[in-house]
Structure formats: structure tokens, C-alpha cells
Design a protein around this motif. Structure first.
Motif, PDB file in Angstrom:
ATOM      1  N   ASN A   7       0.563 -14.889  15.951  1.00 20.03           N
ATOM      2  CA  ASN A   7       0.235 -13.539  15.490  1.00 20.03           C
ATOM      3  C   ASN A   7      -1.276 -13.394  15.485  1.00 20.03           C
ATOM      4  N   THR A   8      -1.752 -12.304  16.078  1.00 21.68           N
ATOM      5  CA  THR A   8      -3.181 -12.003  16.103  1.00 21.68           C
ATOM      6  C   THR A   8      -3.369 -10.567  15.650  1.00 21.68           C
ATOM      7  N   LEU A   9      -4.368 -10.336  14.826  1.00 21.47           N
ATOM      8  CA  LEU A   9      -4.681  -9.010  14.332  1.00 21.47           C
ATOM      9  C   LEU A   9      -6.118  -8.689  14.729  1.00 21.47           C
ATOM     10  N   VAL A  10      -6.295  -7.618  15.487  1.00 26.19           N
ATOM     11  CA  VAL A  10      -7.616  -7.198  15.951  1.00 26.19           C
ATOM     12  C   VAL A  10      -7.928  -5.851  15.307  1.00 26.19           C
ATOM     13  N   PHE A  11      -9.091  -5.762  14.662  1.00 29.30           N
ATOM     14  CA  PHE A  11      -9.498  -4.557  13.960  1.00 29.30           C
ATOM     15  C   PHE A  11     -10.464  -3.747  14.812  1.00 29.30           C
ATOM     16  N   HIS A  12     -10.338  -2.434  14.705  1.00 27.60           N
ATOM     17  CA  HIS A  12     -11.225  -1.515  15.427  1.00 27.60           C
ATOM     18  C   HIS A  12     -11.929  -0.632  14.394  1.00 27.60           C
ATOM     19  N   GLU A  13     -11.515   0.612  14.242  1.00 35.55           N
ATOM     20  CA  GLU A  13     -12.115   1.518  13.264  1.00 35.55           C
ATOM     21  C   GLU A  13     -11.586   1.209  11.870  1.00 35.55           C
ATOM     22  N   PRO A  14     -12.402   1.441  10.814  1.00 35.65           N
ATOM     23  CA  PRO A  14     -11.888   1.210   9.463  1.00 35.65           C
ATOM     24  C   PRO A  14     -10.791   2.212   9.094  1.00 35.65           C
ATOM     25  N   VAL A  15      -9.863   1.760   8.265  1.00 42.38           N
ATOM     26  CA  VAL A  15      -8.832   2.635   7.701  1.00 42.38           C
ATOM     27  C   VAL A  15      -9.413   3.213   6.414  1.00 42.38           C
ATOM     28  N   ARG A  16      -9.385   4.537   6.319  1.00 44.06           N
ATOM     29  CA  ARG A  16     -10.012   5.211   5.189  1.00 44.06           C
ATOM     30  C   ARG A  16      -8.973   5.848   4.281  1.00 44.06           C
ATOM     31  N   VAL A  17      -9.330   5.929   2.997  1.00 48.49           N
ATOM     32  CA  VAL A  17      -8.478   6.615   2.035  1.00 48.49           C
ATOM     33  C   VAL A  17      -8.213   8.028   2.559  1.00 48.49           C
ATOM     34  N   GLY A  18      -6.945   8.409   2.550  1.00 43.06           N
ATOM     35  CA  GLY A  18      -6.538   9.728   3.038  1.00 43.06           C
ATOM     36  C   GLY A  18      -6.053   9.735   4.472  1.00 43.06           C
ATOM     37  N   ASP A  19      -6.349   8.680   5.230  1.00 41.85           N
ATOM     38  CA  ASP A  19      -5.852   8.616   6.616  1.00 41.85           C
ATOM     39  C   ASP A  19      -4.332   8.599   6.629  1.00 41.85           C
ATOM     40  N   THR A  20      -3.774   9.197   7.650  1.00 42.74           N
ATOM     41  CA  THR A  20      -2.344   9.095   7.915  1.00 42.74           C
ATOM     42  C   THR A  20      -2.202   8.308   9.205  1.00 42.74           C
ATOM     43  N   MET A  21      -1.539   7.191   9.105  1.00 38.30           N
ATOM     44  CA  MET A  21      -1.447   6.272  10.234  1.00 38.30           C
ATOM     45  C   MET A  21      -0.227   6.574  11.104  1.00 38.30           C
ATOM     46  N   THR A  22      -0.410   6.341  12.393  1.00 41.20           N
ATOM     47  CA  THR A  22       0.692   6.406  13.356  1.00 41.20           C
ATOM     48  C   THR A  22       0.730   5.069  14.067  1.00 41.20           C
ATOM     49  N   THR A  23       1.925   4.539  14.235  1.00 42.25           N
ATOM     50  CA  THR A  23       2.080   3.268  14.925  1.00 42.25           C
ATOM     51  C   THR A  23       2.982   3.437  16.129  1.00 42.25           C
ATOM     52  N   SER A  24       2.751   2.582  17.100  1.00 37.08           N
ATOM     53  CA  SER A  24       3.623   2.468  18.266  1.00 37.08           C
ATOM     54  C   SER A  24       3.794   0.995  18.551  1.00 37.08           C
ATOM     55  N   GLN A  25       4.967   0.628  19.028  1.00 35.39           N
ATOM     56  CA  GLN A  25       5.252  -0.748  19.414  1.00 35.39           C
ATOM     57  C   GLN A  25       5.244  -0.809  20.937  1.00 35.39           C
ATOM     58  N   VAL A  26       4.491  -1.764  21.480  1.00 37.45           N
ATOM     59  CA  VAL A  26       4.349  -1.878  22.927  1.00 37.45           C
ATOM     60  C   VAL A  26       4.732  -3.299  23.352  1.00 37.45           C
ATOM     61  N   LEU A  27       5.775  -3.395  24.168  1.00 38.73           N
ATOM     62  CA  LEU A  27       6.141  -4.684  24.740  1.00 38.73           C
ATOM     63  C   LEU A  27       5.102  -5.019  25.794  1.00 38.73           C
ATOM     64  N   ARG A  28       4.447  -6.166  25.661  1.00 38.12           N
ATOM     65  CA  ARG A  28       3.382  -6.558  26.591  1.00 38.12           C
ATOM     66  C   ARG A  28       3.862  -7.519  27.664  1.00 38.12           C
ATOM     67  N   SER A  29       4.791  -8.416  27.321  1.00 43.95           N
ATOM     68  CA  SER A  29       5.253  -9.388  28.316  1.00 43.95           C
ATOM     69  C   SER A  29       6.533 -10.052  27.834  1.00 43.95           C
ATOM     70  N   VAL A  30       7.271 -10.591  28.814  1.00 44.18           N
ATOM     71  CA  VAL A  30       8.453 -11.412  28.555  1.00 44.18           C
ATOM     72  C   VAL A  30       8.370 -12.580  29.522  1.00 44.18           C
ATOM     73  N   SER A  31       8.552 -13.781  29.009  1.00 43.31           N
ATOM     74  CA  SER A  31       8.415 -14.981  29.840  1.00 43.31           C
ATOM     75  C   SER A  31       9.677 -15.245  30.653  1.00 43.31           C
TER      76      SER A  31
END
Length: 170
Positions: A104-128
Motif C-alpha cells: 500500500n502506498t499513499l501519495v499526497f498532492h493538495e491539502p484537504v481543507r475543512v469544508g472540502d467535499t471529496m470525490t473518489t474513484s477506483q482505478v484498476l491499474r494492472s493485473v498480473s
């Protein structure tokens, strides 16, 4: 796990299960999260420090998945929502009854701010290709959970490598 069962290749790189959080980022959750791990960083407790350092209150980066996790129950919701549904779909369709998170790796970009409403998407990157380990025979797959704020800014990517497998004799 090969040939006609490679249907999953069509899903690689395609956002799935895009979901808007059920609640905005709020200070009470931040304080509760920080208190639970005794995180006394003034950035998360002192409005003046947050204003000076980050231009206003932000959530600890390690709380990123908090804003993605659906409540177990909500009124008027018929189905229970599962986090990482893309993973569970693969397990079921590939008939791999067991699975572990191997990385598991977590990469941060912009800060999450109080009041933000988050949207998530799941993206399959690879299958061995099929692999055999001490656990059994199966496949590794990578699912990224992309987090964006209400402006569409990427705030983080939580990347999971799973090993779905069948124990010998199953």
C-alpha cells in the motif's frame, strides 16, 4: 485466469465507482482523529498556526481515507457500500476466494481543507499473470483510489496491491 477471462483488461485505467463523500471534511473529525493517536501538531489544533503555515485549517494527510469511507448505514440507502468495490469485484469474477493487501502506498498532492467535499474513484491499474506463492495460486492486481476535492484538484492517491488466490486444493 487467462484467455476469455482476461475481460479485466478493458477496465485498466478506467475510473470506477466514482462517489461523492457523504459528509464534508469537518474539524470535529480532525480533532477526534488527532486525539485518538495523540497527535498534538498545532497545525491541526490552532487556527492561527494553520493560517500562517498552510493558509487555513487542513486535515492530517493520514486521514485521507476517512473522507472516502462510507458510513455503514444511512437512511434511504438500500445497499451497504463497500470501500474498494473494484477489488471485491475482481475477487468474485475471478473466483479467487482469498485475498491479501501485499503493498500500500499513499501519495499526497493538495491539502484537504475543512469544508472540502471529496470525490473518489477506483482505478484498476494492472493485473498480473497467474502466480503461485506460499499462500496459493492467483493474481496480483493494483487498484488506485483517487481523491479529488470539489474543485477537481487531485489531493491524493491511495494505491493498493492485492494478491487474490486460491489455496491449494480449493
Amino acid at each position: 485466469m487467462s484467455g476469455p477471462q482476461r475481460w479485466y483488461e478493458e477496465l485498466v485505467g478506467i475510473p470506477q465507482y466514482t462517489q461523492v463523500a457523504e459528509f464534508p471534511v469537518e474539524q470535529g473529525y480532525i480533532w477526534t482523529g488527532c486525539a485518538s493517536v495523540e497527535n498534538g501538531n498545532p497545525l491541526f489544533w490552532d487556527a492561527d498556526a494553520a493560517a500562517e503555515i498552510t493558509g487555513g485549517p487542513i486535515a492530517p494527510p493520514t486521514m485521507l481515507s476517512t473522507w472516502f469511507r462510507p458510513h455503514h448505514w444511512a437512511p434511504d440507502r438500500g445497499l451497504e457500500l463497500l470501500p474498494l468495490q473494484a477489488h471485491f469485484d475482481l475477487k468474485e469474477r475471478l473466483r479467487l476466494p482469498e485475498a491479501i493487501v501485499s503493498h500500500n502506498t499513499l501519495v499526497f498532492h493538495e491539502p484537504v481543507r475543512v469544508g472540502d467535499t471529496m470525490t473518489t474513484s477506483q482505478v484498476l491499474r494492472s493485473v498480473s499473470e497467474p502466480k503461485t506463492t506460499r499462500l496459493g495460486t492467483g493474481l496480483f492486481w493494483v487498484v488506485d483510489v483517487e481523491y479529488r476535492n470539489q474543485r477537481g484538484d487531485l489531493v491524493g492517491v491511495d494505491s493498493y496491491t492485492f494478491f487474490g488466490y486460491r489455496r491449494d486444493g480449493q
